[in-house]
Design an enzyme around this catalytic site. Structure first.
Site: not given
Lengths: 366, 366
Positions: A149, A247, A251, A271
Site C-alpha cells: 500500500k 484485507r 484496518n 498514526h
C-alpha cells in the site's frame, strides 16, 4: 558491523510474480549481501528523511555503492504533514535531475511516511521502477512497509491518493530501532497489538505477557513481535492483495483513527496513537453491538492503555467524526463500514447504524 | 440520435484479466447500451475539458444517468500545458468533495490530455478505481486512449510521471470528430501514419492513396484508418503491455517529438505535430544509418508533409535536442535509443552514435 546471521528470519509474501521476502534481523541493512538478489540497474536512489538520513543513510549508501554505479540520495522533510504532492515531487525532481533511467531502484529508508511516498514515487516514475523497503520504525516494520500500500494524503482524507505497488524486498533491521524515540516505539506497538484481536488470539495473550519486555526494547521480544506481525500480514495480503475483502481487517481501529488524524490535523497525533485510540473505540463498538463480551473489549483497551497509547478520543464532536469517516475508503454507497472483533482472533467488516457509532463515540470522549 | 448499429466495429485488447474492447462507430457514445457491461457502481465521474464539455458532456451524462445514481462532472482546463499535478488534483478534489467511493467509475471525455490524466487519476484515487475512455480527437482514438499508458508531464520531461492502467472500455465515436479543428485532425493523422512504417507496409500504401479522403473527413476512410490503427496497437500492446520490448516501436518519432515539445514549451506544437516532425527525422536517420533506402525515407516524409504536418525541426540547437533526449524514458544506462525503420512495416529500437544524431538533426533544421 557483525553479520549476526543467526538472528535472521525470512517471511515470504506469496503474490505470484510479485512475491517477495521480508528479512528480519539485526545489523542486516548495511550488508551488501542483503541486496544481492535484486535486479541489475545502473542507478539506485536512497530516499530518506532529515531525521533518519543522518543516522543510517551513509551505511546504506555504502552497501548500495557496491552494486550500483550511481547512488543518489533524496532527503525529505520528516512527518505525516509532509506526506503530500509537494514532497512526492521532490523525489521526482531528484530522479530527473540525476538522469535516473527506468530501471533505477528506489530504497525507502525510514518510517511509514518515507515508505509510502517512495513506493508511490516508484510506481509513477516513468510508469514504474522497482523499490525496496528498509523500514526503521517499529510501525513500518510490522505494518506499512509490508503489503504494497502506497499513498499520500489529501486535505480531505488520509492516504486517499496512492496505488498498490509491491516492493522487491523488505529489510526490517531491529538494530535501527535503538534510535527510535519511545513515543514512536509505542505508536508502532499499536499496529503490533492489532494483529492479536483480528487474527491470533494466542498472540494477544503473548502480548499481554510480554508488553513490558517490548517497551524495554528486549531484542528477542521485538524480533518475535515483528516476525509474528509480518507473518499475519503476509497471510492476509497473500489472500487479498487489493483489499477486496479480507484485507480490510488490517484496518481495525483505522476508520476512527483516520478521523482523529484528519480532525486534529495530520501529524498532531502519530498514526499509531490514533490507531491505538481507534482500536479502543472499535473494541467497545464490537461489544456494544453484541459481538464480543464487554470483558474482552476491556482486555483490548487495557493492553492499549498499558502500552502508553491513548484510549480516549479527542473531543472533536460526534458530528465531525461522522463527517470525516464518511469519506473513508471503506465507505461504499454512502455507508461507513467498520472492522469489528467478533471473537478473539477474528475480525469482520460491517456497516453499523449511525446511532450506535454516535453512542460509542460519545462514550469514548469524542 | 440513431444507433447506426451497422457501422460499429469492435477491436479487442487481449490482456488476461485486464482485457477490454474498443468500440468504433458513429453516434455510439451517448447510447446507454454502450456501457451496459460495465461493473455496477453508485457513482460515475465524467472528466472533460472546457472545449469538449460544452459539446458532448450533457449527452454522455444523460446516458450515464440511466446506470449510475450519481453522475458528477469535472471540467479541466484544456491543453498539454495543463497536464500537471495541479490539474490532476482538480479531479481528486471533485471526487472527494462529492464523496465518491472506491467503486466509482471515471469517464474520460476528450483528447489525449484528458484521457491520460483521467486514467492516472483512476489509478490513484483510493488506490484504484475503474475508468472508461471516450476519446473525441483522432489522436486519442487511434493512439492515446488505447493501451493503458497514463501520465502527467514534469517540467523536465513529458509523461515522466504516470502508470500503466488499462481502461475497462474505449468508445471511439467518429461523430465526435466532426467538431474537431482541422489542425487537431492533422495532428491525429501523424499517429495514424505512424502505424504504416512500423507495422504494416500495405496500410502505408493505403494511406498514400486515401490521405485526401481522410483530410476531407470521409467517414468510411476515417473508420477504416481508426480500426486499422487500433488493431495494430492492440496487437502490439497485447504482446508487451508494459513496454519491455516490442511496444517501444509505437514511439516512432516520439523521442525527437518529445524533445521538440519540451524545447518549445509544452503546448506550442501539438503532440501530433511534434511526432510528425519527429517521424520525418527518424525516417531520415533510418536511411542515414543504412537501414532503409533514402527513397523510402522520402516517401514517409512526403506523406507527413502532404498531411500538413511539419517536417523541419524547430531551430533549438543540436545540443539542446540532445540534452532533452537524454532524459527520455527509452534512455538506459546513459544511451538514448531510437525507434528506426528497418524495412517497410518493420521497426527496431536501437542506440545511435551521438554524431549520427547530430548530423540528422542539423540536416533537418534543428
Amino acid at each position: 558491523m557483525s553479520t549476526s546471521g543467526s538472528t535472521q528470519h525470512r517471511v515470504s509474501i506469496a503474490l505470484d510474480a510479485r512475491s517477495y521476502d521480508i528479512v528480519i534481523g539485526t545489523d542486516v541493512f548495511a550488508l551488501p549481501s542483503t541486496y544481492e538478489a535484486l535486479p541489475d540497474a545502473t542507478c539506485a536512489a536512497l530516499v530518506s528523511n532529515h531525521t533518519v538520513a543522518p543516522l543510517y543513510a551513509q551505511q546504506l549508501a555504502k552497501a548500495l555503492g557496491e552494486r550500483y554505479r550511481k547512488v543518489i540520495q533524496v532527503v525529505l522533510p520528516d512527518g505525516e504533514a509532509h506526506k503530500s504532492w509537494q514532497t512526492l515531487n521532490l523525489i521526482f525532481d531528484a530522479l530527473l535531475a540525476a538522469g535516473c533511467d527506468r530501471k533505477t531502484t528506489l530504497f525507502a529508508l525510514g518510517g511509514g511516511v518515507v515508505g509510502d511516498m517512495t513506493g508511490f514515487a516508484a510506481a509513477c516514475y516513468m510508469r514504474g521502477v522497482p523499490y525496496v523497503q528498509v523500514p526503521t520504525t517499529l510501525l513500518a516494520q510490522v505494518d506499512s512497509s509490508v503489503g504494497g500500500k502506497t499513498a499520500i494524503n489529501h486535505p480531505m482524507g488520509k492516504n486517499m491518493i496512492g496505488v498498490f505497488n509491491q516492493p522487491l524486498l523488505v529489510v526490517a533491521d531491529i538494530a535501527t530501532l535503538t534510535t527510535l524515540p519511545q513515543r514512536e516505539l509505542i505508536a508502532g506497538l499499536a499496529e503490533v497489538i492489532k494483529y492479536g484481536p483480528i487474527a491470533d488470539g494466542a498472540f494477544f495473550v503473548w502480548l499481554e505477557a510480554n508488553l513490558d519486555a517490548l517497551l524495554a526494547r528486549d531484542p528477542a521480544a521485538l524480533a518475535h513481535a515483528i516476525k509474528r506481525s509480518c507473518e499475519i500480514k503476509a497471510w492476509v495480503v497473500s489472500q487479498d492483495e487489493r483489499e477486496t475483502g479480507l484485507r480490510a481487517i488490517l484496518n481495525f481501529g483505522h476508520t476512527f483513527g483516520h478521523a482523529i488524524e484528519a480532525g486534529l490535523g495530520f501529524g498532531t497525533w502519530l498514526h499509531g496513537e490514533a490507531v491505538g485510540c481507534g482500536m479502543a473505540i472499535a473494541a467497545q463498538l464490537s461489544a456494544n453491538v453484541g459481538l464480543i463480551p464487554a470483558a474482552y473489549a476491556l482486555r483490548i483497551q487495557r493492553l492499549i492503555e498499558r502500552a502508553g497509547l491513548p484510549v480516549r478520543a479527542p473531543a472533536l464532536g460526534v458530528q465531525r467524526y461522522q463527517q470525516l469517516m464518511s469519506v473513508d475508503k471503506k465507505a461504499e454507497g454512502g455507508e461507513t463500514r467498520f472492522v469489528l472483533i467478533e471473537a478473539p482472533g477474528k475480525a469482520v467488516l460491517r456497516g453499523v447504524p449511525d446511532a450506535d457509532v454516535a453512542t460509542v463515540l460519545r462514550a469514548c470522549g469524542a
